[in-house]
Design an enzyme around this catalytic site. Structure first.
Site, PDB file in Angstrom:
ATOM      1  N   THR A 123     -16.373  -6.978  -9.527  1.00  0.00           N
ATOM      2  CA  THR A 123     -15.058  -7.366 -10.298  1.00  0.00           C
ATOM      3  C   THR A 123     -13.317  -6.737 -10.107  1.00  0.00           C
ATOM      4  O   THR A 123     -13.841  -5.897  -9.900  1.00  0.00           O
ATOM      5  CB  THR A 123     -15.028  -7.973 -11.240  1.00  0.00           C
ATOM      6  OG1 THR A 123     -13.875  -8.001 -12.034  1.00  0.00           O
ATOM      7  CG2 THR A 123     -15.535  -7.207 -12.129  1.00  0.00           C
ATOM      8  N   GLU A 125     -11.522  -6.484 -12.030  1.00  0.00           N
ATOM      9  CA  GLU A 125     -11.860  -4.776 -13.595  1.00  0.00           C
ATOM     10  C   GLU A 125     -12.344  -3.848 -13.153  1.00  0.00           C
ATOM     11  O   GLU A 125     -11.806  -2.980 -13.901  1.00  0.00           O
ATOM     12  CB  GLU A 125     -12.887  -5.794 -14.682  1.00  0.00           C
ATOM     13  CG  GLU A 125     -12.340  -7.115 -15.350  1.00  0.00           C
ATOM     14  CD  GLU A 125     -10.988  -6.816 -15.887  1.00  0.00           C
ATOM     15  OE1 GLU A 125     -11.028  -5.862 -16.770  1.00  0.00           O
ATOM     16  OE2 GLU A 125      -9.755  -7.231 -16.303  1.00  0.00           O
ATOM     17  N   TYR A 147     -17.142  -3.917 -20.287  1.00  0.00           N
ATOM     18  CA  TYR A 147     -17.123  -4.860 -19.229  1.00  0.00           C
ATOM     19  C   TYR A 147     -16.990  -4.294 -18.001  1.00  0.00           C
ATOM     20  O   TYR A 147     -17.767  -4.049 -16.707  1.00  0.00           O
ATOM     21  CB  TYR A 147     -16.619  -5.456 -19.258  1.00  0.00           C
ATOM     22  CG  TYR A 147     -16.572  -6.764 -18.432  1.00  0.00           C
ATOM     23  CD1 TYR A 147     -17.871  -7.839 -18.144  1.00  0.00           C
ATOM     24  CD2 TYR A 147     -15.682  -7.127 -17.078  1.00  0.00           C
ATOM     25  CE1 TYR A 147     -18.558  -8.656 -16.899  1.00  0.00           C
ATOM     26  CE2 TYR A 147     -15.263  -8.346 -15.769  1.00  0.00           C
ATOM     27  CZ  TYR A 147     -16.693  -8.528 -15.574  1.00  0.00           C
ATOM     28  OH  TYR A 147     -16.826  -9.717 -14.585  1.00  0.00           O
ATOM     29  N   LYS A 151     -19.584  -3.107 -14.826  1.00  0.00           N
ATOM     30  CA  LYS A 151     -19.296  -3.918 -13.427  1.00  0.00           C
ATOM     31  C   LYS A 151     -19.128  -2.418 -12.571  1.00  0.00           C
ATOM     32  O   LYS A 151     -19.756  -2.617 -11.297  1.00  0.00           O
ATOM     33  CB  LYS A 151     -18.398  -4.614 -13.319  1.00  0.00           C
ATOM     34  CG  LYS A 151     -19.003  -5.759 -13.788  1.00  0.00           C
ATOM     35  CD  LYS A 151     -19.777  -6.663 -13.301  1.00  0.00           C
ATOM     36  CE  LYS A 151     -20.261  -7.659 -13.838  1.00  0.00           C
ATOM     37  NZ  LYS A 151     -20.586  -8.783 -12.561  1.00  0.00           N
TER      38      LYS A 151
END
Ligand code: NAP
Ligand code: GDD
Length: 327
Positions: A123, A125, A147, A151
Site C-alpha cells: 500500500t 500508506e 497499519y 504493511k
C-alpha cells in the site's frame, strides 16, 4: 484451467478480483474467516461459481491445509485489518494479521509448493510522511500508523522470501482505490453515502476529520487487473499502481455534494474524533513502471468514480427506506 486462491474474498478487492479471474476462466478459491453471521454481501452474485473455504491469517494450520487442498497456481493475499484508525486501537491484532499473516502465507506456500505464484497487497500508506513527490517503487518508506508499519513488514518479508527462496512473489504498492463496494467507514464511501442520505432527507449532517489530506484515488475494478498482470510476467517484481492525480478530502466533498446539487458547507461539520494521531498528508503515485512493463493504465477518473458511487448509494438508500416503510 488455472487455479487461484484469494484471501480477503469478502472484501472490496477480493470481490472484484474474483469476478476478474472468473472472466479469465480461472477456478477461483476464496478464503474467508468464520463469523457468526455470514458476510458474503459483496460476493452473493458469484458464490455458486467459486469455492469458499474457511481459514484465518492468524492460524497457520488452516492456511497450510487450505493451500494443500486447493493446490493453486496463484495466491492473492488481500486479507488484512485494513482500516487505518482501527490500527491505533488494535495495534497488536493489526500486526498479527496484516504483518505476520503475510509470513504465514509465505511459509505455507514454501512448504506445500514453492512454485505457487504469490501476490502481496502492499500500500501507499507505507510512504506515509512521504519523502518524495510523486511516490515510486524506490521512494523510502515512512509509515505513520500501526497499519502502515505492518504493511512495510509485509512488503519486505515478500521481497525477502523472493530473494531467499526464489519464490515468485510480487508486492503491489497500490494507492487508494474505491468503488460502490467500499466499506462505509472509508472516506470516499462515507462521503458518497452520507451525501446520498442527505439528498433523500434521511441524514442532515456529515461529520468529518481532516479535510486537507490529499489522496490519489482510483477505481478498484481497474486495480485488480494490475494484481493479475504482475503474476503473468516472466520475473517477479514490485509495482506502484496509481492514477498520478491527487485531490484533497475537501475536493472530494465538493465534487460529491456538487453532483447532488447540495451546498456542502451547510452540512459538513468537523469532528475531532475523526482526526488521526498522525496523518499521511499527501499521496500521489508514479505508476510509470507499471505502464511500461505491465501495459497497465487506470480507466476511471475521480469524477466518474464519484458519480458511480453516488448513484449506487442513492439506489441503495432508496431500497433500504422502501423496505423500512413496508414493515
Ligand atoms: P477490505 O474491504 O477491508 O477487505 C479485507 C479482507 O480481509 C476482508 O475479506 C476480511 O474479512 C479479510 N480479513 C481480515 N482479517 C482476516 C483474518 N484474520 N483472516 C482472514 N481474512 C481476514 O480491504 P480492501 O479494500 O479490499 O483491500 C484489500 C487489501 O489491499 C488489504 O490488504 C488492504 O490493506 C490492501 N490495500 C487496500 C487499498 C485500498 O485503497 N482499498 C490500497 C492499498 C492496499 P471479513 O470480511 O471477515 O472482515
Ligand atoms: N475514514 C475517514 N473518515 N477518513 C477521513 C475522515 C473521516 O471522517 N475525515 C478525513 N479523513 C481523511 C483521513 O484522515 C485520511 O487522510 C483520508 O481521509 C483517507 O482516509 P481513508 O479513506 O480512511 O483511507 P486511508 O488513506 O487512511 O487508507 C486507505 O487507503 C490505503 C492506501 O493508501 C485504506 O484502504 C488502506 O487499507 C490502504 O492501504
Amino acid at each position: 484451467m488455472k487455479k487461484a486462491l484469494v484471501t480477503g474474498i469478502t472484501g472490496q478487492d477480493g470481490s472484484y478480483l474474483a469476478e476478474f479471474l472468473l472472466d479469465k476462466g480461472y477456478d477461483v478459491w476464496g478464503m474467508h474467516r468464520r463469523t457468526s453471521t455470514m458476510n458474503f454481501d459483496r460476493i452473493t452474485h458469484i458464490t455458486d461459481k467459486i469455492h469458499l473455504v474457511q481459514g484465518d491469517l492468524l492460524d497457520q494450520n488452516s492456511i497450510q491445509n487450505l493451500i494443500r487442498e486447493a493446490q493453486p497456481d496463484e495466491v492473492y493475499n488481500l486479507a488484512a485489518q485494513s482500516f487505518v484508525p482501527t490500527s491505533w486501537n488494535q495495534p497488536l491484532l493489526t500486526g498479527e494479521i496484516t504483518a505476520l499473516g503475510v509470513t504465514r502465507m509465505l511459509e505455507a506456500i514454501r512448504s506445500v509448493n514453492p512454485r505457487i505464484k504469490f501476490y502481496q497487497a502492499s500500500t501507499s500508506e507505507m510512504f506515509g510522511k512521504a519523502r518524495e513527490v510523486p511516490q515510486r517503487e524506490t521512494t523510502p518508506f515512512y509509515p505513520r500508523s500501526p497499519y502502515g508499519a505492518s504493511k512495510v513488514y509485509g512488503h519486505w518479508i515478500t521481497v525477502n522470501y523472493r530473494e531467499s527462496y526464489g519464490l515468485f512473489a510480487c508486492s503491489g504498492i497500490l494507492f487508494n482505490h474505491e468503488s460502490p463496494r467500499r466499506g462505509l467507514e472509508f472516506v470516499t464511501r462515507k462521503v458518497t453515502n452520507t451525501a446520498a442520505r442527505i439528498k433523500l432527507g434521511i441524514a442532515n449532517e456529515l461529520r468529518m476529520g481532516n479535510l486537507d489530506a490529499k489522496r490519489d484515488w482510483g477505481y478498484a475494478g481497474d486495480y485488480v487487473e494490475a494484481m493479475w498482470l504482475m503474476l503473468q510476467q516472466n520475473e517477479p517484481d514490485d509495482y506502484v499502481i496509481a492514477t498520478g492525480e491527487t485531490h484533497s478530502v475537501r475536493e472530494l466533498i465538493e465534487l460529491t455534494f456538487g453532483y447532488l446539487d447540495l451546498d456542502w458547507q451547510k452540512y459538513v461539520k468537523i469532528d475531532t474524533r475523526y482526526v488521526r494521531p498522525a496523518e499521511v498528508d499527501l499521496l500521489v503515485g508514479d505508476a510509470s513502471k507499471a505502464h511500461r512493463k505491465l501495459g497497465w493504465k487506470p480507466k476511471v477518473a475521480l469524477k466518474e468514480l464519484v458519480k458511480m458511487m453516488v448513484e449506487s448509494d442513492l439506489q441503495l438508500e432508496k431500497e433500504l427506506s422502501g423496505r423500512k416503510n413496508k414493515r
